[in-house]
Design an enzyme around this catalytic site. Structure first.
Site, PDB file in Angstrom:
ATOM      1  N   SER A  79       0.810  -1.213   0.000  1.00  0.00           N
ATOM      2  CA  SER A  79       0.000   0.000   0.000  1.00  0.00           C
ATOM      3  C   SER A  79       0.837   1.253   0.000  1.00  0.00           C
ATOM      4  O   SER A  79       0.420   2.283  -0.480  1.00  0.00           O
ATOM      5  CB  SER A  79      -0.931  -0.008   1.218  1.00  0.00           C
ATOM      6  OG  SER A  79      -0.183   0.107   2.389  1.00  0.00           O
ATOM      7  N   LEU A1168      -3.900  -2.438  -3.728  1.00  0.00           N
ATOM      8  CA  LEU A1168      -5.345  -2.602  -3.856  1.00  0.00           C
ATOM      9  C   LEU A1168      -6.101  -1.285  -3.764  1.00  0.00           C
ATOM     10  O   LEU A1168      -6.982  -1.000  -4.574  1.00  0.00           O
ATOM     11  CB  LEU A1168      -5.832  -3.575  -2.778  1.00  0.00           C
ATOM     12  CG  LEU A1168      -7.335  -3.866  -2.762  1.00  0.00           C
ATOM     13  CD1 LEU A1168      -7.777  -4.517  -4.056  1.00  0.00           C
ATOM     14  CD2 LEU A1168      -7.687  -4.755  -1.565  1.00  0.00           C
ATOM     15  N   THR A1482      -5.491   1.824   2.581  1.00  0.00           N
ATOM     16  CA  THR A1482      -6.578   1.240   1.788  1.00  0.00           C
ATOM     17  C   THR A1482      -6.292  -0.183   1.364  1.00  0.00           C
ATOM     18  O   THR A1482      -7.225  -0.973   1.186  1.00  0.00           O
ATOM     19  CB  THR A1482      -6.839   2.106   0.538  1.00  0.00           C
ATOM     20  OG1 THR A1482      -5.616   2.274  -0.180  1.00  0.00           O
ATOM     21  CG2 THR A1482      -7.392   3.453   0.929  1.00  0.00           C
ATOM     22  N   CYS A1483      -5.024  -0.531   1.167  1.00  0.00           N
ATOM     23  CA  CYS A1483      -4.710  -1.890   0.727  1.00  0.00           C
ATOM     24  C   CYS A1483      -5.039  -2.915   1.794  1.00  0.00           C
ATOM     25  O   CYS A1483      -5.286  -4.071   1.489  1.00  0.00           O
ATOM     26  CB  CYS A1483      -3.236  -1.995   0.342  1.00  0.00           C
ATOM     27  SG  CYS A1483      -2.839  -1.053  -1.131  1.00  0.00           S
ATOM     28  N   ALA A1484      -5.012  -2.482   3.058  1.00  0.00           N
ATOM     29  CA  ALA A1484      -5.306  -3.402   4.162  1.00  0.00           C
ATOM     30  C   ALA A1484      -6.646  -3.093   4.804  1.00  0.00           C
ATOM     31  O   ALA A1484      -7.000  -3.720   5.809  1.00  0.00           O
ATOM     32  CB  ALA A1484      -4.196  -3.334   5.205  1.00  0.00           C
TER      33      ALA A1484
END
Length: 1516
Positions: A79, A1168, A1482-1484
């Site tokens: 991220s 992501l 945001t990725c996690a």
């Protein structure tokens, strides 16, 4: 050189593999240093000079996807990127757009595609060295190897001489260190057997040194290295009593590091010499003080025990049975790997002693059964591998077979409850009960074996050990048997009803048979109240296998004997008696439920290699099993059936002679009446009366069983009543097919109207579903082999494949004179090839010269004969005589996705399997399955892969080419009436009850789906006939025949479970690797399967499934998860050029099977979150005004096109290329790009924010729109057109009844004549769109109103948008075929594309959110947070979801499907807490929330963050 401590660290921490890698690297570096410097300098200068020159010339000419990436671009996905791009890598857009990573995210360049390999360093010619230089390098390497070998031998001899001398102390230590260092880097060839034999006794002697622990440690380490480099040396160590010395040193345990090294050495030795290790007492030696070591060393110790237990001797038990108490104690440890090792040891020990009751009794002590029961429990915290889990169940099977102590203990532990949970868990994929292990492995088989062993054999079977003891135990403890039945009877019935394979079905029935036999009468009656045992047995009787039917008869006999005629009437009503009568006299069997009894093989011959009688034997090498003699006597079925009929039914006065009930006879009579009326051309009104009577009985007060419903023949009569093929038999007038269509349409209307007010459609569907589950016999073909060796196919093209091949012998049909035989040899055929591909291969080889001259075959060349669209599109050719092309096919085999396009040419060959013609739409695999299923009730692995299948062919005759019937284009929905003509598929035989039920379900589902169309059409007819006088009454409501909560009524849980099982099969790598019923029912009746099951099928059909089937742990944010990790590619995006970046991205990657990840220019975030935000930004770009794409695009001052009903394409006149300064070519390009983006989002599992209308989703699904679909995107226009249509229909009605006055015919639209409305022939809202021109086409009046309506409808939903939709589909098809979406409805497609929109509540949020790092669910800031987000309105919730995840809507499945799970952590602030803002990863899906002082402050800061914090990804 690395020092010894570093080498030891590598070995213990990372294993031998890591140490050998380092050895090779340093060995190679040493070799390079010894090569002539001048030679190296010359070679390096020449190669690098050419390489640099070539790249300088071509770098700007290469496309972006073929240029090399910087090391930065190969970083793992995360991220937040730790390093910013350098200036040189960010100045040029073209060079930086494409950034690749492998699926694992490694830092290497292995993620490059095949195309990049050649382009990474320019031309290959510049890198090639001439032959002279290559020979010099080879000679230099050989010289170095010889020198290294000679040097090692010299060193070994010197060290050996020192160790053999009388010198002690530091000199020996130095010599041992040198020896260890030499052994660390030497190869197998460096250490000869003679030297190993010489070193072994010396080192063993030094290992026993009592005064110097360093010498002990180094000598044992040297022994370990010797076994590692030269495994055969372990025999020398054994010969010189080295194992005993090591065990003695272990038991002394004076020094921990010496003991650890002993464990390392014993693990190496036990691999090659397990028996000497056992005899020397190694098991107890490594286990005695195992608690003193670290977890990693404990694993090494247990690996030694596993190696020994793998090859236990056939004589003597004491050497390993003494270790059982310690092993049982180790089962309580927390380390999963350690527990797996221990479990493996105990499983092997149980296998060894299973023939000894005394040893089984001993094994049952020490708490073993308690520990195993805890481990196999589905709620256990210890997670074991599937094979070990299954092995532990098998261990309990062996104990229960020979130890009465084990049986008592298992009943005391309530083992039935544990096994119930294993057999029946709730599959979250579709929410219906499903057997957990069916189709995945033999775990269900082992569970059933354990249940069978727990219960004693019944008196009618052969005697087995412990039968009397088990019987006495259960008689004295009836509560155990009652608990056993309460836990398992319902689950076992459920497993059988789910459609499992024959072996599992047989095992379940064996358990039920034993349970019912031994349970007392009163308990049995209470137990059977919980389930409909009569219906269950009737369903079992539909199986073809005699073993299964025999068990059903035994169960029926026992129930009737114990319950004193209580079940006589239920057995009659559910068809059990009818089935028994059909067994006694097969000719009496009906054409419906029990027609298969005439096909049952009642002799002792069996087509299987292993009879079902022995499928659950505990002994693998049973002599009876090897003889394959069936235990069932000849005519035993008829004998027992006659006995049951005589003893229980003939004496009962209420039983009819033919075994049926009164209600069944009534339904049969009405069904016969309806059928005879159609045969004799009775008036339709009389048919309507009988149809009404039938529905009255079905919805009456009398309970109708599934058997009565199916056996009455009602489904067959209704099929004939509705089917257009049957309707045409009574048509003889001059109108021909038109009359047929009118009759079919009228009957369809009549049938649908029955459920509008009079009868319950939900009840009727329930009866149909129950009947379908009873009569369907679709096979689930599961391949039990987990690994397949590579195979080489010769047909339809030659290539290596990871799938097994089918053995086929091709030959022409007897009497075929125009063709020649292909070959007398058996061919290896790709099982997933269709017969179009096989014909392309065979035709040039089997047709005569005259055929070649007279006809153009489907292909006279073997080029481009394949199975995959991707291969064909790339131009891959596979000539039979070209080994180069074969090698190319081999290389590409691992990456292609198998598909089966239909041939566009004319078929020249008809194929037959064992004399029966093959449906060309099937693959070879599917055809063989259909053939075997028609003969036997199960399909074995041997029947598929080991037998030779004889396929014959002949030239196709013209009579075999059948044209499909014409469509019916009247005012009713064409898609609904098309169902009257279309077939379901060859997998469903016609006419059969199964086909009839599927036909009726398909009609009813379509009627429910087109409810608004049907209701609107009926309202228009009522207005036309004067029953409605006001146009306001023409508008229909959108309330369907079924409510929205009853849509799941159409899902068949049995078929859904079967499909789920089939998709778990290892060979289901494409839809061609599944039985044909899967693909055909999915195409014709997708509503039968749950939405979740269809999602899985969609991914299988669209993308295929790679051979590796491990679950992806990557952050896919979709409800349709990838089965395996896909390659990942990074792409650089510019925020001020979103659409341009998207177009560039799709140009490069639209047709590549890789997952795209986005990185924004001059931002550190990647992964992501940024990727999801990119798809959201692209969605917003497509909604901007001024693009000329959408209806309602007339407000240039707004940010997006506003449409309360959803987006729908703006109509463009076919003759127009420019409108309002907008070029249509630009509009077309944007639709192409949008198609690519949507397809790629589905492929990658991304969420979009595109509010399409329902009508647009229908266009994507390939459905035809009608007048009534306009309601979904333009309600005002739809209302007007429907009212106009009502005026037209009224004019037609008045003309038909002879009322032709001018006042009546000149219809009024809301008190205004049509001509006074001053409508011209332009499209409403688009004055530049001319609908028609010429005389009588200037203004609209009553005479041309119908034509005007047709033109407006055509321009709105057909010709005006056809070019845009063609462009959209062309872009979509670049990613995957858009036709794969047709298994979904428009509502489901919206969920797939745009995710879920759900309302949150406090309980849901607390359950679905993880609180960590300073927060718990009860923390005051968390309670405030939950209250705040519940107070958000819809737009604020969307903004919050976008802030946390990157997308404004949640993935399919809602908050529960978010992966990773939404996590709230405490954010530590340097300054005042209330002044800081929340931040996210945001990725996690990671929200860092400060502990604000109040709820109001938290809400203010959250709203500020989600409003102002959008649009960039930086460190927080």
């Amino acid at each position: 050189m690395l020092n010894l401590e570093a080498m030891r660290f590598l070995e213990v921490g990372f294993g031998v593999a890591a140490r050998m890698v380092v050895v090779i690297i340093f060995w190679y570096l040493e070799f390079l240093l010894q090569i002539n410097n001048q030679f190296l300098q010359h070679t390096t200068t020449q190669v690098m000079g050419n390489r640099g020159q070539k790249r300088a010339e071509t770098i700007d000419e290469l496309p972006a996807d073929k240029r090399t990436c910087s090391s930065l671009e190969f970083r793992a996905s995360s991220s937040v990127a730790p390093v910013e791009p350098t200036a040189s890598t960010s100045t040029n857009q073209t060079h930086d757009h494409d950034m690749e990573t492998s699926s694992s995210g490694s830092g290497s360049g292995s993620g490059r595609t095949d195309e990049d390999k050649d382009s990474a360093y320019g031309s290959c010619d510049s890198d090639e060295m001439d032959d002279t230089e290559q020979r010099k390098n080879r000679h230099a390497m050989l010289d170095y190897q010889r020198q290294r070998l000679s040097g090692d031998q010299t060193k070994f001899k010197r060290v050996l001489s020192i160790l053999n001398g009388e010198i002690e102390g530091s000199t020996q230590e130095d010599a041992l260190r040198e020896l260890c260092e030499i052994l660390s880097f030497c190869t197998d060839s460096s250490l000869s057997s003679l030297m190993a034999n010489s070193l072994s006794p010396v080192l063993i002697k030094l290992a026993g040194h009592e005064n110097n622990p360093e010498i002990m440690l180094l000598s044992i380490r040297a022994l370990t290295y010797i076994c590692d480099n030269h495994p055969r040396s372990s025999s020398f160590i054994v010969r010189h009593n080295g194992v005993s010395a090591l065990c003695q040193r272990l038991l002394c345990i004076e020094y921990e590091d010496v003991a650890e090294q002993c464990l390392q050495a014993l693990e190496k030795i036990s691999r090659e010499q397990p028996l000497p290790c056992l005899e020397a007492g190694a098991i107890m030696a490594v286990l005695t003080y195992i608690d003193f070591f670290s977890t990693s060393i404990q694993r090494v110790a247990l690996s030694t025990v596993v190696n020994i237990c793998e090859k236990l001797p056939s004589e003597g038990f004491s050497n390993f049975m003494d270790a059982v108490p310690k092993l049982c104690q180790l089962l309580q440890y927390e380390d999963n790997k350690l527990v797996e090792h221990v479990a493996t040891c105990l499983i092997k020990i149980a296998e060894r002693v299973q023939q000894s009751p005394e040893m089984l009794e001993e094994l049952s002590k020490h708490g073993l059964i308690h520990q195993v029961a805890h481990l196999i429990d589905v709620n256990s915290k210890t997670t074991l591998s599937h094979s070990v889990d299954t092995g532990l169940i098998g261990l309990l099977v062996k104990l229960a077979s020979g130890s009465m102590m084990a049986v008592r203990t298992l009943f005391d532990l309530n083992i039935s409850s544990i096994l119930k949970d294993i057999l029946s868990t709730y599959d979250l994929s579709h929410g219906v009960p499903s057997p957990r292990a069916v189709g995945q492995s033999n775990q269900a088989h082992e569970v059933l074996k354990l249940l069978i062993q727990l219960l004693p054999v019944v008196a009618r079977n052969d005697e087995v050990p412990l039968a009397e003891e088990k019987t006495t135990f259960l008689v004295n403890n009836p509560g155990f048997l009652q608990k056993f039945g309460n836990d398992l009877l319902h689950v076992l019935i459920q497993v059988v009803d789910s459609g499992v394979d024959l072996y599992i079905c047989y095992g379940c029935l064996c358990v039920i048979d034993k349970l019912i036999y031994y349970i007392n009468s009163d308990t049995l009656l209470e137990l059977l109240k919980q389930t409909n045992i009569s219906r269950f047995l009737a369903g079992v009787f539909t199986r073809k296998d005699r073993h299964v039917i025999m068990l059903a008869l035994n169960i029926s006999d026992t129930i009737l004997q114990k319950t004193n005629d209580v079940f006589v009437d239920p057995f009659v009503k559910e068809g059990v008696l009818f089935a028994i009568d059909a067994l006694i006299v097969p000719e009496k069997g009906s054409n419906f439920m029990f027609s298969m009894f005439s096909d049952i093989q009642l002799s002792n011959n069996s087509s299987r290699k292993r009879c079902l009688c022995y499928s659950f034997d505990n002994c693998k090498s049973s002599s009876a099993s090897e003889s394959l003699d069936c235990k069932l006597e000849k005519d035993c079925l008829q004998t027992l059936a006659k006995s049951i009929r005589k003893n229980y039914f003939e004496k009962n006065e209420s039983t009819s002679a033919n075994g049926t009930t009164d209600i069944l006879e009534k339904l049969k009579s009405l069904s016969t009446q309806l059928a005879s009326m159609m045969t004799h051309n009775m008036v339709e009104e009389e048919c309507d009366r009988v149809l009404h009577l039938i529905m009255s009985h079905l919805n009456g007060s009398d309970v109708i069983s599934t058997f009565e419903f199916v056996e009455s023949g009602i489904t067959e009569s209704l099929f004939k009543y509705l089917s257009s093929v049957e309707c045409c038999r009574g048509v003889s007038d001059s109108n021909g097919s038109k009359s047929q269509q009118c009759i079919a349409e009228r009957r369809l209307k009549t049938f649908v109207r029955l459920f509008w007010s009079n009868f319950s459609l939900a009840e009727f569907i329930s009866k149909l579903q129950s009947g379908l589950s009873s009569v369907e016999d679709f096979p689930v073909v599961l391949n039990t082999v987990s690994k397949h060796r590579n195979s080489y196919t010769t047909v339809p093209f030659r290539r290596c494949t990871t799938n097994p091949c089918m053995k086929v012998l091709f030959g022409k049909v007897d009497g075929e004179s125009t063709l020649i035989d292909y070959s007398e040899d058996v061919q290896n055929v790709d099982p997933f090839s269709d017969f179009d591909a096989i014909e392309k291969f065979l035709w040039p080889k089997v047709c005569s010269v005259s055929n070649k001259d007279d006809e153009n075959g489907p292909g006279t060349s073997q080029n481009n004969v394949g199975l995959t669209s991707s291969e064909s599109s790339c131009g891959n050719e596979f000539p039979s005589d070209s080994m180069e092309d074969e090698q190319s096919a081999i290389e590409k085999d691992s990456s292609v996705t198998i598909k089966h396009p239909q041939s566009t040419g004319t078929a020249h060959l008809s194929f037959y399997l064992e004399g029966k013609q093959i449906d060309r739409a099937l693959t070879l695999y599917q055809a063989v399955i259909c053939h075997h299923k028609a003969q036997y009730d199960t399909i074995t692995h041997t029947a598929l892969w080991n037998e030779v299948h004889k396929v014959t062919y002949q030239k196709t005759s013209d009579s075999e080419k059948v044209n499909s019937p014409d469509g019916c284009h009247t005012c009713w929905p064409f898609a609904l009436k098309k169902l009257l003509f279309s077939e379901i598929g060859s997998a469903v035989e016609k006419p059969t009850p199964c086909y009839n039920i599927l036909f009726l379900l398909r009609i009813l589902e379509a009627a429910n789906r087109f409810r608004f169309h049907i209701m609107s059409h009926e309202k228009i007819n009522e207005f036309a006939q004067g029953r409605i006088s006001d146009l306001d009454g023409v508008r229909a409501s959108d309330e369907g025949i079924l409510g929205t909560t009853l849509r799941n009524e159409f899902i068949n849980s049995r078929l859904t479970e079967k499909l789920e099982q089939q998709m778990r099969d290892p060979l289901s790598i494409s839809t061609g690797g599944m039985p044909s019923w899967c693909t055909q029912l999915m195409a014709s009746c997708p509503f039968l399967f749950s939405f979740e099951a269809r999602c899985k099928y969609f991914r299988l059909a669209a993308f295929g499934k790679p051979q590796s089937q491990t679950r992806s742990s990557s952050g896919s944010n979709s409800g349709i998860q990838n089965d395996t990790p896909m390659p990942r590619k990074k792409f650089l995006v510019y925020r001020h050029q979103i659409l341009e970046s998207a177009a560039k991205m799709m140009d490069l990657h639209a047709n590549q099977k890789s997952v795209l990840e986005v990185k924004y220019d001059e931002e550190v975030g990647t992964g992501l979150g940024p990727t999801l935000e990119f798809f959201t930004l692209v969605s917003n770009e497509f909604q901007k005004p001024g693009l000329g794409m959408w209806r309602g695009d007339n407000l240039l001052d707004s940010k997006i096109v506003e449409s309360s009903s959803g987006l729908f394409p703006r109509p463009w006149c076919p003759s127009s290329s420019v409108s309002n300064d907008i070029e249509f070519s630009e509009v077309k390009r944007k639709f192409i790009l949008m198609g690519q983006i949507i397809a790629k989002a589905l492929h990658d599992g991304r969420v979009l924010d595109l509010p399409f209308s329902k009508a647009f989703y229908k266009l994507i699904l390939g459905q035809e729109l009608t007048l009534y679909d306009i309601q979904s995107f333009d309600p005002v226009l739809s209302k007007t057109l429907i009212e106009f249509q009502a005026l037209v229909e009224r004019r037609k009605y008045l003309e038909s009844v002879g009322e032709t006055s001018a006042d009546d015919l000149d219809s009024c639209f809301r008190d205004t004549k049509v001509k006074d409305l001053h409508l011209d022939f332009t499209l409403p809202g688009y004055p530049d769109y001319i609908l028609a021109s010429g005389p009588n086409k200037e203004m609209v009046d009553s005479a041309n109103l119908e034509e005007y309506i047709e033109l407006v409808i055509d321009a709105t939903i057909n010709s005006g948008i056809s070019r845009q939709m063609d462009a959209f589909k062309s872009g979509f098809n670049q990613v995957f075929p858009i036709s794969n979406l047709q298994i979904f409805t428009d509502e489901e497609l919206e969920r797939l594309l745009c995710g879920e929109s759900e309302i949150w509540n406090s309980n849901q949020l607390s359950d679905l959110i993880k609180f960590d790092h300073g927060y718990t669910a009860s923390s005051p800031p968390i309670l405030h947070f939950l209250e705040v987000i519940q107070e958000f309105d819809y737009e604020q919730q969307k903004a919050f979801v976008k802030f946390v995840t990157g997308a404004p809507r949640l993935p399919l499945g809602g908050l529960a499907a978010l992966n990773p799970k939404l996590t709230i952590v405490r954010k530590h602030c340097d300054n005042m807490v209330d002044a800081d803002l929340p931040s996210v990863m945001t990725c996690a899906n990671y929200l860092k929330l400060p502990p604000y002082s109040s709820k109001e402050t938290m809400k203010e800061k959250l709203l500020c963050a989600i409003t102002e914090g959008q649009g960039s990804f930086h460190l927080s």
